[in-house]
Design a protein around this motif. Structure first.
Motif, PDB file in Angstrom:
ATOM      1  N   SER A 114      -3.536 -13.341   3.833  1.00 59.80           N
ATOM      2  CA  SER A 114      -2.648 -12.249   4.209  1.00 59.80           C
ATOM      3  C   SER A 114      -2.125 -11.517   2.975  1.00 59.80           C
ATOM      4  O   SER A 114      -2.064 -10.280   2.944  1.00 59.80           O
ATOM      5  CB  SER A 114      -1.484 -12.792   5.043  1.00 59.80           C
ATOM      6  OG  SER A 114      -0.566 -11.771   5.356  1.00 59.80           O
ATOM      7  N   SER A 115      -1.754 -12.278   1.969  1.00 60.50           N
ATOM      8  CA  SER A 115      -1.239 -11.674   0.740  1.00 60.50           C
ATOM      9  C   SER A 115      -2.272 -10.763   0.094  1.00 60.50           C
ATOM     10  O   SER A 115      -1.973  -9.622  -0.286  1.00 60.50           O
ATOM     11  CB  SER A 115      -0.812 -12.765  -0.245  1.00 60.50           C
ATOM     12  OG  SER A 115      -0.460 -12.210  -1.490  1.00 60.50           O
ATOM     13  N   SER A 117      -4.883  -9.375   1.478  1.00 62.69           N
ATOM     14  CA  SER A 117      -5.180  -8.247   2.353  1.00 62.69           C
ATOM     15  C   SER A 117      -4.148  -7.140   2.154  1.00 62.69           C
ATOM     16  O   SER A 117      -4.494  -5.950   2.062  1.00 62.69           O
ATOM     17  CB  SER A 117      -5.199  -8.709   3.809  1.00 62.69           C
ATOM     18  OG  SER A 117      -5.462  -7.634   4.675  1.00 62.69           O
ATOM     19  N   GLN A 118      -2.878  -7.519   2.071  1.00 61.57           N
ATOM     20  CA  GLN A 118      -1.835  -6.526   1.838  1.00 61.57           C
ATOM     21  C   GLN A 118      -1.975  -5.895   0.456  1.00 61.57           C
ATOM     22  O   GLN A 118      -1.759  -4.684   0.287  1.00 61.57           O
ATOM     23  CB  GLN A 118      -0.459  -7.174   1.981  1.00 61.57           C
ATOM     24  CG  GLN A 118      -0.126  -7.592   3.401  1.00 61.57           C
ATOM     25  CD  GLN A 118       1.259  -8.198   3.519  1.00 61.57           C
ATOM     26  OE1 GLN A 118       2.253  -7.606   3.103  1.00 61.57           O
ATOM     27  NE2 GLN A 118       1.340  -9.404   4.066  1.00 61.57           N
ATOM     28  N   SER A 119      -2.341  -6.701  -0.533  1.00 62.24           N
ATOM     29  CA  SER A 119      -2.537  -6.163  -1.877  1.00 62.24           C
ATOM     30  C   SER A 119      -3.692  -5.167  -1.907  1.00 62.24           C
ATOM     31  O   SER A 119      -3.626  -4.138  -2.588  1.00 62.24           O
ATOM     32  CB  SER A 119      -2.801  -7.298  -2.875  1.00 62.24           C
ATOM     33  OG  SER A 119      -1.642  -8.107  -3.043  1.00 62.24           O
ATOM     34  N   ASN A 121      -4.715  -3.303   0.616  1.00 59.54           N
ATOM     35  CA  ASN A 121      -4.262  -2.080   1.279  1.00 59.54           C
ATOM     36  C   ASN A 121      -3.361  -1.252   0.370  1.00 59.54           C
ATOM     37  O   ASN A 121      -3.370  -0.025   0.421  1.00 59.54           O
ATOM     38  CB  ASN A 121      -3.512  -2.418   2.568  1.00 59.54           C
ATOM     39  CG  ASN A 121      -4.442  -2.819   3.696  1.00 59.54           C
ATOM     40  OD1 ASN A 121      -5.567  -2.359   3.761  1.00 59.54           O
ATOM     41  ND2 ASN A 121      -3.973  -3.688   4.578  1.00 59.54           N
ATOM     42  N   GLY A 122      -2.585  -1.935  -0.471  1.00 57.29           N
ATOM     43  CA  GLY A 122      -1.649  -1.231  -1.334  1.00 57.29           C
ATOM     44  C   GLY A 122      -2.226  -0.814  -2.671  1.00 57.29           C
ATOM     45  O   GLY A 122      -1.518  -0.201  -3.473  1.00 57.29           O
ATOM     46  N   SER A 149     -10.052 -10.735   0.340  1.00 57.64           N
ATOM     47  CA  SER A 149      -9.123 -11.643   1.013  1.00 57.64           C
ATOM     48  C   SER A 149      -9.837 -12.752   1.772  1.00 57.64           C
ATOM     49  O   SER A 149      -9.421 -13.918   1.731  1.00 57.64           O
ATOM     50  CB  SER A 149      -8.204 -10.869   1.952  1.00 57.64           C
ATOM     51  OG  SER A 149      -8.943 -10.182   2.940  1.00 57.64           O
ATOM     52  N   GLY A 208       6.090  -8.290  -2.941  1.00 57.97           N
ATOM     53  CA  GLY A 208       6.277  -9.253  -1.861  1.00 57.97           C
ATOM     54  C   GLY A 208       6.521 -10.652  -2.384  1.00 57.97           C
ATOM     55  O   GLY A 208       6.273 -10.957  -3.560  1.00 57.97           O
ATOM     56  N   GLU A 212       2.188 -10.235  -3.374  1.00 56.73           N
ATOM     57  CA  GLU A 212       1.558  -8.974  -3.010  1.00 56.73           C
ATOM     58  C   GLU A 212       1.850  -7.911  -4.075  1.00 56.73           C
ATOM     59  O   GLU A 212       2.946  -7.877  -4.647  1.00 56.73           O
ATOM     60  CB  GLU A 212       2.068  -8.474  -1.656  1.00 56.73           C
ATOM     61  CG  GLU A 212       1.706  -9.365  -0.486  1.00 56.73           C
ATOM     62  CD  GLU A 212       2.709 -10.476  -0.250  1.00 56.73           C
ATOM     63  OE1 GLU A 212       2.571 -11.204   0.752  1.00 56.73           O
ATOM     64  OE2 GLU A 212       3.641 -10.617  -1.066  1.00 56.73           O
ATOM     65  N   ARG A 214       1.150  -3.600  -5.291  1.00 57.33           N
ATOM     66  CA  ARG A 214       0.802  -2.252  -4.859  1.00 57.33           C
ATOM     67  C   ARG A 214       0.697  -1.380  -6.106  1.00 57.33           C
ATOM     68  O   ARG A 214       1.286  -1.683  -7.150  1.00 57.33           O
ATOM     69  CB  ARG A 214       1.856  -1.695  -3.906  1.00 57.33           C
ATOM     70  CG  ARG A 214       3.250  -1.589  -4.509  1.00 57.33           C
ATOM     71  CD  ARG A 214       4.290  -1.256  -3.464  1.00 57.33           C
ATOM     72  NE  ARG A 214       5.631  -1.185  -4.050  1.00 57.33           N
ATOM     73  CZ  ARG A 214       6.741  -1.084  -3.338  1.00 57.33           C
ATOM     74  NH1 ARG A 214       6.682  -1.044  -2.009  1.00 57.33           N
ATOM     75  NH2 ARG A 214       7.935  -1.009  -3.932  1.00 57.33           N
TER      76      ARG A 214
END
Length: 356
Positions: A114-115, A117-119, A121-122, A149, A208, A212, A214
């Motif tokens: 999850s971490s 994946s968010q990274s 996206n950002g 991820s 995060g 995470e 960005r």
């Protein structure tokens, strides 16, 4: 276990954000192996300097069908075959999880998959949005198959949780892992594969609790490729270059995108922006949702006002950020305006102990 999972996550994040030159022999060998797995001979490789170049360039000797243009990438025949190959491997590896205690699997999914994946996206997906000249979400497309991820997730399961892969599963998984470690994004066609080099500079910030990140850079492009293709970002929001290099009150006044305008004002600083723009103070009041701070309501433009407030939560540097929120122009009371941003009346907002 938690520390080991975090170390594996950081290792893969390092590969994902790497600015080292691509390991072309390793990338070509791994991609050739994946081609063989779908029953095709290894392709000819065409290397480019950035995702923008990848989608704007037709490889020499290739005559594209109408369905093989960048605008119709969802219709390309090979990406779905590779994605199906990946999903099949994931299903097989998930079957091995019967030996893993459920909380252990959940921990790795949160701390690693999850971490990352968010990274992605950002940060990483922004270059693809620039290449496609669009802001649509790319995570569920062919690019999602390439996202680091899922690779990091299964790598953590075998290294930190002791999940055992068969030799055949390991062989296939290692091909995907080798590609993720050795190059940027890639675009497969029959007979030829276009592969992008990595960026030459990447600037990020932690955003995060699970590491995470960005894109963010206050002094220039947050991501830059060797051919001059770049991405400007302000705390994870993709912005035009002027927001970072030359934020100007007049440009802000002409900007129609609310998020771009917000980022430009934040770069100048809300207090400085209010002074430079000559905004008229309508009224002020102590903030009942944030004791010790003040709410200030200003005229911004026709039918719009801006509420200047102080964040209820402390930033990572220990300070409380001052920020502005646009509210309808009929508000004269800053407390009522603050309540409106939370969907509350002025009376309800006044009863808050502390907002965040």
């Amino acid at each position: 276990m938690q520390r080991e999972a975090a170390e594996i996550r950081e290792e893969w994040l390092g590969w994902a954000l790497s600015t080292l030159p691509a390991d072309r022999p390793a990338a070509e060998a791994a991609i050739s192996g994946l081609y063989r797995l779908i029953g095709l001979a290894p392709p000819r490789f065409h290397w480019v300097s950035s995702p923008v170049a990848a989608l704007a360039t037709v490889p020499p000797g290739v005559r594209l069908r109408p369905s093989e243009t960048a605008e119709r990438m969802s219709e390309w025949p090979l990406p779905p075959r590779f994605s199906s190959l990946m999903r099949q491997l994931c299903r097989e590896l998930d079957a091995q999880l019967r030996w893993v205690h459920q909380p252990m699997d959940q921990l790795i999914r949160q701390k690693v998959r999850s971490s990352l994946s968010q990274s992605a996206n950002g940060s990483l997906f922004m270059a693809l949005r620039v290449a496609h000249d669009t802001q649509y979400h790319l995570g569920n497309s062919w690019y999602g198959t390439q996202c680091v991820s899922w690779v990091a997730h299964y790598d953590a399961l075998r290294r930190a949780a002791g999940v055992v892969f068969t030799s055949e599963q390991t062989r296939r998984f290692d091909l995907w892992a080798a590609v993720a470690r050795s190059c940027g994004w890639w675009w497969p066609r029959e007979g030829v594969c276009v592969v992008s080099e990595r960026p030459v500079a990447v600037h990020t910030e932690v955003c995060g609790d699970d590491g995470e990140v960005r894109l963010h850079h206050a002094d220039g492009p947050a991501m830059r490729y060797a051919d001059g293709c770049d991405v400007h970002a302000w705390h994870g929001t993709q912005v035009p270059s002027w927001v970072v290099t030359d934020p100007d009150v007049r440009r802000i006044g002409r900007e129609t995108n609310i998020e771009v305008r917000r980022c430009a004002i934040e770069h100048i600083g809300w207090t400085s922006y209010i002074d430079q723009a000559g905004l008229r103070l309508v009224s002020s009041a102590p903030d009942p949702g944030n004791p010790g701070s003040e709410l200030r309501l200003y005229d911004m433009r026709k039918e719009t006002r801006v509420l200047l407030a102080v964040n209820g939560s402390v930033e990572r540097d220990g300070h409380r950020r001052r920020y502005g929120l646009t509210v309808p122009g009929f508000f004269d009371d800053p407390i009522a305006a603050a309540g409106w941003t939370y969907g509350l009346s002025a009376e309800q907002y006044s009863l808050l102990l502390r907002r965040t």
